[in-house]
Design an enzyme around this catalytic site. Structure first.
Site, mmCIF file in Angstrom:
data_model
loop_
_atom_site.group_PDB
_atom_site.id
_atom_site.type_symbol
_atom_site.label_atom_id
_atom_site.label_comp_id
_atom_site.label_asym_id
_atom_site.label_seq_id
_atom_site.Cartn_x
_atom_site.Cartn_y
_atom_site.Cartn_z
ATOM 1 N N ARG A 63 49.321 51.452 34.228
ATOM 2 C CA ARG A 63 49.324 50.386 35.226
ATOM 3 C C ARG A 63 50.729 50.122 35.785
ATOM 4 O O ARG A 63 50.922 49.952 36.986
ATOM 5 C CB ARG A 63 48.766 49.123 34.559
ATOM 6 C CG ARG A 63 48.231 48.104 35.495
ATOM 7 C CD ARG A 63 47.473 47.057 34.736
ATOM 8 N NE ARG A 63 46.126 47.506 34.416
ATOM 9 C CZ ARG A 63 45.077 47.398 35.238
ATOM 10 N NH1 ARG A 63 45.225 46.847 36.420
ATOM 11 N NH2 ARG A 63 43.894 47.824 34.872
ATOM 12 N N MET A 88 39.856 47.128 44.130
ATOM 13 C CA MET A 88 39.168 46.847 42.879
ATOM 14 C C MET A 88 40.036 47.170 41.664
ATOM 15 O O MET A 88 39.623 47.898 40.759
ATOM 16 C CB MET A 88 37.840 47.613 42.826
ATOM 17 C CG MET A 88 36.850 47.113 43.852
ATOM 18 S SD MET A 88 36.615 45.310 43.743
ATOM 19 C CE MET A 88 35.330 45.034 44.944
ATOM 20 N N ARG A 89 41.230 46.631 41.687
ATOM 21 C CA ARG A 89 42.112 46.804 40.544
ATOM 22 C C ARG A 89 42.895 45.512 40.399
ATOM 23 O O ARG A 89 43.501 45.034 41.363
ATOM 24 C CB ARG A 89 43.043 47.977 40.823
ATOM 25 C CG ARG A 89 43.536 48.647 39.580
ATOM 26 C CD ARG A 89 44.272 49.910 39.963
ATOM 27 N NE ARG A 89 45.333 50.186 39.013
ATOM 28 C CZ ARG A 89 45.161 50.851 37.893
ATOM 29 N NH1 ARG A 89 43.988 51.326 37.579
ATOM 30 N NH2 ARG A 89 46.170 51.058 37.063
ATOM 31 N N ASN A 105 43.756 37.661 49.400
ATOM 32 C CA ASN A 105 42.560 38.378 48.953
ATOM 33 C C ASN A 105 41.336 37.753 49.616
ATOM 34 O O ASN A 105 41.317 36.555 49.886
ATOM 35 C CB ASN A 105 42.419 38.285 47.432
ATOM 36 C CG ASN A 105 41.216 39.065 46.918
ATOM 37 O OD1 ASN A 105 40.979 40.201 47.330
ATOM 38 N ND2 ASN A 105 40.452 38.473 46.024
ATOM 39 N N HIS A 107 37.207 37.192 49.077
ATOM 40 C CA HIS A 107 36.225 37.219 47.989
ATOM 41 C C HIS A 107 34.874 36.728 48.513
ATOM 42 O O HIS A 107 34.818 35.729 49.249
ATOM 43 C CB HIS A 107 36.701 36.339 46.827
ATOM 44 C CG HIS A 107 35.801 36.421 45.645
ATOM 45 N ND1 HIS A 107 35.817 37.499 44.781
ATOM 46 C CD2 HIS A 107 34.830 35.587 45.195
ATOM 47 C CE1 HIS A 107 34.904 37.319 43.846
ATOM 48 N NE2 HIS A 107 34.283 36.166 44.076
ATOM 49 N N GLU A 172 33.036 37.242 56.102
ATOM 50 C CA GLU A 172 34.348 37.732 55.659
ATOM 51 C C GLU A 172 35.133 38.275 56.850
ATOM 52 O O GLU A 172 36.325 37.994 57.021
ATOM 53 C CB GLU A 172 34.176 38.851 54.619
ATOM 54 C CG GLU A 172 33.568 38.409 53.304
ATOM 55 C CD GLU A 172 33.430 39.566 52.321
ATOM 56 O OE1 GLU A 172 34.333 40.418 52.260
ATOM 57 O OE2 GLU A 172 32.419 39.607 51.596
HETATM 58 C C1 GAR Z 1 33.992 42.738 50.150
HETATM 59 O O1 GAR Z 1 32.745 42.103 50.112
HETATM 60 C C2 GAR Z 1 35.028 41.899 49.410
HETATM 61 O O2 GAR Z 1 34.843 40.533 49.568
HETATM 62 C C3 GAR Z 1 34.754 42.331 47.989
HETATM 63 O O3 GAR Z 1 34.581 43.722 48.077
HETATM 64 C C4 GAR Z 1 33.997 44.024 49.343
HETATM 65 C C5 GAR Z 1 34.827 45.102 49.988
HETATM 66 O O4 GAR Z 1 34.194 45.553 51.158
HETATM 67 N N1 GAR Z 1 35.841 41.985 47.126
HETATM 68 C C6 GAR Z 1 35.672 41.484 45.917
HETATM 69 O O5 GAR Z 1 34.585 41.308 45.409
HETATM 70 C C7 GAR Z 1 36.967 41.122 45.205
HETATM 71 N N2 GAR Z 1 36.707 40.361 44.034
HETATM 72 P P1 GAR Z 1 34.975 46.416 52.212
HETATM 73 O O6 GAR Z 1 35.585 47.612 51.459
HETATM 74 O O7 GAR Z 1 33.910 46.862 53.175
HETATM 75 O O8 GAR Z 1 36.013 45.556 52.843
#
Ligand code: GAR
Length: 199
Positions: A63, A88-89, A105, A107, A172
């Protein structure tokens, strides 16, 4: 105009939304996309938009070494704001401290409800009538940083994880560019855990 890096691990639709909206804002430009996953959708999307895209693979790398490589990359490109978009890290507190730039970020829930993975599934399992989307500053906790913008999305009685996720994703895409514009313009003040929006 702030130089922005977007960190993404997946399909990159939020990266796409930030890129599409930047024509409407003079406050920021996405100048770099960084991923830890070779060949992910976000990389292709950035390149199609003629934005520099760099993969810093995380698999099999400790890491600290991985994060040091990202910090060096961001510094070398004079990045001023970092946006996580499906990255996702989990970032270490050392990374967040050493960056010394705002990190945002997105969410897929009304934080502080349903942090972590599978937020939409968590919402359905809890039987809530409303969920939503949140843009927040990143701190050392899991989805705990001060909230910049959030908007609710209704949960339909026949929603599946897919239908709810898709409706939240639309939200989002609407709020992330707005939140980034606020941060890029410096139109906010943090008081305790509250982000006061200034005009
Ligand atoms: C999105 O829904 C974002 O909110 C989520 O991953 C997705 C990515 O979509 N993030 C999380 O859950 C973070 N905890 P994308 O690659 O199409 O932007």
């Amino acid at each position: 105009m702030r130089r922005v890096a977007v960190l993404a691990s997946g399909r990159g639709s939020n990266l796409g939304a930030l890129l599409a909206a930047q024509a409407d804002y003079s406050s920021y430009r996405v100048t770099l996309a960084v991923t830890n996953i070779e060949g992910c959708g976000a990389i292709g999307l950035a390149r199609e938009a003629s934005v520099e895209a760099v993969c810093v693979p995380s698999r099999g790398v400790d890491r600290e070494t991985h994060e040091r490589a990202i910090v060096a990359l961001l510094a070398s490109r004079s990045i001023e704001v970092v946006c996580l978009a499906g990255y996702m890290r989990r970032l270490t507190p050392a990374f967040i401290d050493s960056l010394q730039r705002p990190i945002l970020n997105i969410h897929p829930s009304m934080l502080p409800a349903f942090p972590g993975m599978h937020a939409q599934k968590q919402a359905l399992e809890a039987g809530v009538r409303w969920s939503g989307a949140t843009v927040h500053f990143v701190d050392a906790g899991l989805d705990t940083g001060p909230i910049i913008l959030q908007e609710p999305v209704p949960v339909a009685h026949d929603d599946t994880e897919e239908t709810l996720s898709s409706r939240i994703l639309d939200m989002e895409h609407r709020i992330y560019p707005k939140a980034l514009d606020i941060v890029a313009r410096g139109a906010f003040a943090i008081q305790g855990r509250t982000v006061k929006l200034l005009t």
